[in-house]
Design a protein around this motif. Structure first.
Motif, mmCIF file in Angstrom:
data_model
loop_
_atom_site.group_PDB
_atom_site.id
_atom_site.type_symbol
_atom_site.label_atom_id
_atom_site.label_comp_id
_atom_site.label_asym_id
_atom_site.label_seq_id
_atom_site.Cartn_x
_atom_site.Cartn_y
_atom_site.Cartn_z
ATOM 1 N N GLU A 48 -39.796 -22.551 50.450
ATOM 2 C CA GLU A 48 -38.851 -23.470 51.109
ATOM 3 C C GLU A 48 -39.254 -23.681 52.568
ATOM 4 O O GLU A 48 -39.242 -24.808 53.068
ATOM 5 C CB GLU A 48 -37.447 -22.865 51.016
ATOM 6 N N ASN A 49 -39.632 -22.602 53.252
ATOM 7 C CA ASN A 49 -40.055 -22.718 54.646
ATOM 8 C C ASN A 49 -41.401 -23.420 54.778
ATOM 9 O O ASN A 49 -41.607 -24.208 55.710
ATOM 10 C CB ASN A 49 -40.110 -21.340 55.310
ATOM 11 N N LEU A 50 -42.336 -23.141 53.870
ATOM 12 C CA LEU A 50 -43.640 -23.795 53.925
ATOM 13 C C LEU A 50 -43.515 -25.302 53.731
ATOM 14 O O LEU A 50 -44.320 -26.071 54.255
ATOM 15 C CB LEU A 50 -44.578 -23.200 52.878
ATOM 16 N N LYS A 51 -42.505 -25.721 52.997
ATOM 17 C CA LYS A 51 -42.288 -27.159 52.779
ATOM 18 C C LYS A 51 -41.787 -27.867 54.035
ATOM 19 O O LYS A 51 -41.650 -29.086 54.041
ATOM 20 C CB LYS A 51 -41.322 -27.378 51.612
ATOM 21 N N LYS A 52 -41.568 -27.111 55.102
ATOM 22 C CA LYS A 52 -41.168 -27.695 56.388
ATOM 23 C C LYS A 52 -42.363 -27.874 57.323
ATOM 24 O O LYS A 52 -42.212 -28.364 58.433
ATOM 25 C CB LYS A 52 -40.116 -26.809 57.058
ATOM 26 N N VAL A 53 -43.548 -27.463 56.871
ATOM 27 C CA VAL A 53 -44.755 -27.545 57.699
ATOM 28 C C VAL A 53 -45.566 -28.769 57.262
ATOM 29 O O VAL A 53 -45.893 -28.916 56.087
ATOM 30 C CB VAL A 53 -45.609 -26.263 57.572
ATOM 31 N N TYR A 54 -45.896 -29.603 58.241
ATOM 32 C CA TYR A 54 -46.640 -30.833 57.981
ATOM 33 C C TYR A 54 -47.895 -30.891 58.840
ATOM 34 O O TYR A 54 -47.875 -30.486 60.001
ATOM 35 C CB TYR A 54 -45.789 -32.065 58.330
ATOM 36 N N ASP A 55 -48.955 -31.389 58.249
ATOM 37 C CA ASP A 55 -50.128 -31.766 59.028
ATOM 38 C C ASP A 55 -49.713 -33.049 59.740
ATOM 39 O O ASP A 55 -49.226 -33.985 59.097
ATOM 40 C CB ASP A 55 -51.299 -32.025 58.073
ATOM 41 N N PRO A 56 -49.878 -33.143 61.064
ATOM 42 C CA PRO A 56 -49.404 -34.335 61.775
ATOM 43 C C PRO A 56 -50.059 -35.645 61.339
ATOM 44 O O PRO A 56 -49.538 -36.714 61.605
ATOM 45 C CB PRO A 56 -49.706 -34.029 63.241
ATOM 46 N N GLU A 57 -51.184 -35.564 60.646
ATOM 47 C CA GLU A 57 -51.873 -36.778 60.207
ATOM 48 C C GLU A 57 -51.543 -37.173 58.777
ATOM 49 O O GLU A 57 -51.993 -38.202 58.301
ATOM 50 C CB GLU A 57 -53.381 -36.582 60.355
ATOM 51 N N ILE A 58 -50.759 -36.344 58.076
ATOM 52 C CA ILE A 58 -50.481 -36.585 56.662
ATOM 53 C C ILE A 58 -48.969 -36.530 56.440
ATOM 54 O O ILE A 58 -48.322 -35.560 56.839
ATOM 55 C CB ILE A 58 -51.190 -35.541 55.769
ATOM 56 N N PRO A 59 -48.389 -37.531 55.789
ATOM 57 C CA PRO A 59 -46.925 -37.585 55.638
ATOM 58 C C PRO A 59 -46.347 -36.744 54.497
ATOM 59 O O PRO A 59 -45.362 -37.111 53.892
ATOM 60 C CB PRO A 59 -46.670 -39.076 55.402
ATOM 61 N N SER A 60 -46.984 -35.620 54.188
ATOM 62 C CA SER A 60 -46.471 -34.731 53.145
ATOM 63 C C SER A 60 -46.617 -33.297 53.632
ATOM 64 O O SER A 60 -47.509 -32.982 54.425
ATOM 65 C CB SER A 60 -47.251 -34.928 51.846
ATOM 66 N N ASN A 61 -45.742 -32.426 53.140
ATOM 67 C CA ASN A 61 -45.804 -31.030 53.587
ATOM 68 C C ASN A 61 -47.001 -30.318 52.963
ATOM 69 O O ASN A 61 -47.540 -30.742 51.938
ATOM 70 C CB ASN A 61 -44.487 -30.298 53.293
ATOM 71 N N ILE A 62 -47.395 -29.202 53.588
ATOM 72 C CA ILE A 62 -48.612 -28.510 53.166
ATOM 73 C C ILE A 62 -48.492 -27.875 51.785
ATOM 74 O O ILE A 62 -49.494 -27.727 51.092
ATOM 75 C CB ILE A 62 -49.063 -27.454 54.202
ATOM 76 N N PHE A 63 -47.281 -27.527 51.379
ATOM 77 C CA PHE A 63 -47.116 -26.937 50.050
ATOM 78 C C PHE A 63 -47.344 -27.996 48.971
ATOM 79 O O PHE A 63 -48.110 -27.781 48.028
ATOM 80 C CB PHE A 63 -45.738 -26.289 49.893
ATOM 81 N N ASP A 64 -46.696 -29.150 49.122
ATOM 82 C CA ASP A 64 -46.862 -30.216 48.129
ATOM 83 C C ASP A 64 -48.262 -30.825 48.158
ATOM 84 O O ASP A 64 -48.713 -31.386 47.166
ATOM 85 C CB ASP A 64 -45.797 -31.294 48.316
ATOM 86 N N LEU A 65 -48.935 -30.701 49.301
ATOM 87 C CA LEU A 65 -50.325 -31.166 49.362
ATOM 88 C C LEU A 65 -51.258 -30.268 48.554
ATOM 89 O O LEU A 65 -52.377 -30.644 48.247
ATOM 90 C CB LEU A 65 -50.822 -31.194 50.812
ATOM 91 N N GLY A 66 -50.794 -29.072 48.216
ATOM 92 C CA GLY A 66 -51.633 -28.144 47.460
ATOM 93 C C GLY A 66 -52.501 -27.276 48.349
ATOM 94 O O GLY A 66 -53.488 -26.701 47.883
#
Length: 116
Positions: free
Chosen positions: A16-34
């Motif tokens: 849940e917390n990892l889904k709050k982290v985003y790469d500033p250049e990509i509009p998806s969170n790092i968990f869903d990005l894989g």
């Protein structure tokens, strides 16, 4: 007396917390990005250690340091976790097939040029 941890529940909190982290250049969170490959726990006495194994979309990612710090920070934000470590790996290399369906939809809606 030893503390008993519900690791499945703690893992859910970490995710849940990892889904709050985003790469500033990509509009998806790092968990869903894989980008998160593994979340492991080790209990030492009454302390819980968490190791997050992750990768980046590119080995030359300009925000790698800040992403790694954010992952450690949000992992430590889970009350039950006493120590967090982030292991950066590039094998296997990340590719768009590792993204969740949600991430694919977000990327498509944003107009991002990602080969699917």
């Amino acid at each position: 007396m030893s503390t008993i941890f519900d690791l499945k529940e703690i893992e859910k909190k970490v995710i849940e917390n990892l889904k709050k982290v985003y790469d500033p250049e990509i509009p998806s969170n790092i968990f869903d990005l894989g980008l998160i490959y593994d979340i492991e726990f080790e209990q030492k006495n009454n302390y819980l250690h968490c190791m997050v194994t992750m990768t980046l979309t590119s080995p030359t990612c300009p925000v790698a340091d800040s992403l790694l710090e954010q992952v450690k920070y949000v992992t430590l934000a889970v009350d039950e976790i006493d120590e967090a470590f982030v292991k950066l790996v590039f094998s296997p290399p990340w590719d768009p097939s590792m993204m969740s369906e949600d991430a694919r939809e977000i990327m498509g809606a944003s107009g991002a040029a990602m080969p699917f």
